[in-house]
Write a protein that holds these residues in place. Structure first.
Motif, PDB file in Angstrom:
ATOM      1  N   SER A 158       0.837  -1.199   0.000  1.00 10.54           N
ATOM      2  CA  SER A 158       0.000   0.000   0.000  1.00 10.54           C
ATOM      3  C   SER A 158       0.876   1.255   0.000  1.00 10.54           C
ATOM      4  O   SER A 158       2.048   1.218   0.379  1.00 10.54           O
ATOM      5  CB  SER A 158      -0.907   0.002   1.233  1.00 10.54           C
ATOM      6  N   ASP A 159       0.283   2.345  -0.412  1.00 11.76           N
ATOM      7  CA  ASP A 159       1.017   3.615  -0.408  1.00 11.76           C
ATOM      8  C   ASP A 159       1.474   3.985   0.999  1.00 11.76           C
ATOM      9  O   ASP A 159       2.582   4.481   1.185  1.00 11.76           O
ATOM     10  CB  ASP A 159       0.151   4.744  -0.988  1.00 11.76           C
ATOM     11  N   LYS A 160       0.619   3.714   1.997  1.00 12.07           N
ATOM     12  CA  LYS A 160       0.997   4.030   3.382  1.00 12.07           C
ATOM     13  C   LYS A 160       2.205   3.205   3.824  1.00 12.07           C
ATOM     14  O   LYS A 160       3.122   3.728   4.455  1.00 12.07           O
ATOM     15  CB  LYS A 160      -0.180   3.808   4.332  1.00 12.07           C
ATOM     16  N   ASP A 161       2.202   1.912   3.494  1.00 11.27           N
ATOM     17  CA  ASP A 161       3.331   1.061   3.868  1.00 11.27           C
ATOM     18  C   ASP A 161       4.578   1.422   3.077  1.00 11.27           C
ATOM     19  O   ASP A 161       5.694   1.392   3.605  1.00 11.27           O
ATOM     20  CB  ASP A 161       2.988  -0.420   3.674  1.00 11.27           C
ATOM     21  N   LEU A 162       4.403   1.796   1.829  1.00  9.97           N
ATOM     22  CA  LEU A 162       5.532   2.238   1.013  1.00  9.97           C
ATOM     23  C   LEU A 162       6.157   3.497   1.614  1.00  9.97           C
ATOM     24  O   LEU A 162       7.381   3.603   1.734  1.00  9.97           O
ATOM     25  CB  LEU A 162       5.079   2.496  -0.421  1.00  9.97           C
ATOM     26  N   ASN A 163       5.324   4.417   2.039  1.00 11.37           N
ATOM     27  CA  ASN A 163       5.836   5.642   2.671  1.00 11.37           C
ATOM     28  C   ASN A 163       6.508   5.342   4.009  1.00 11.37           C
ATOM     29  O   ASN A 163       7.528   5.954   4.349  1.00 11.37           O
ATOM     30  CB  ASN A 163       4.710   6.664   2.850  1.00 11.37           C
TER      31      ASN A 163
END
Length: 126
Positions: free
Chosen positions: A108-113
């Motif tokens: 997910s974008d949150k985990d990537l960030n």
């Protein structure tokens, strides 16, 4: 910087997937893999990198289990989905950051960030 970076496979032999490698290498698999691990160990000890970025959890496990280098201070980073998204540790004192292999990662974008922030924090310590 990128110009000071080195990319190095842990296994020097290519195969479309692990099951094919295991079948094709046959009786010579252990010998071939040991050769690779010895050379990777020599390269890491010779280059003395400031940091290691490891692509893939299987590669990280290979490094931990097969190199004659001690891994310490391991932290498993868990994402929003409650699954492992990265590891941080030290390999003979060298900061090491491991992410899911980009070719198969669905993150997910949150985990990537989160991974990005953790990675840059490790980079700042070098």
């Amino acid at each position: 910087t990128l110009s000071e970076s080195v990319t190095l496979p842990v296994l020097f032999f290519r195969s479309p997937k692990l099951s094919v490698w295991e079948k094709d290498a046959g009786d010579k698999r252990d010998e071939m893999e040991s050769f690779c691990f010895e050379k990777v160990n020599e390269i890491i000890n010779g280059l003395k990198p400031k940091m290691l970025l490891v692509l893939g959890f299987r590669t990280y496990r290979y490094l931990k289990e097969n190199l004659s280098i001690e891994v310490k201070d391991e932290i498993e980073n868990i994402g929003e989905s409650k699954r492992r998204i990265s590891y941080q540790s030290k390999l003979s004192g060298i900061p090491m950051f491991c992410i899911m292999h980009p070719s198969g990662a669905h993150i997910s974008d949150k985990d990537l960030n989160k991974n990005r922030k953790l990675f840059f924090k490790v980079m700042e310590s070098v």
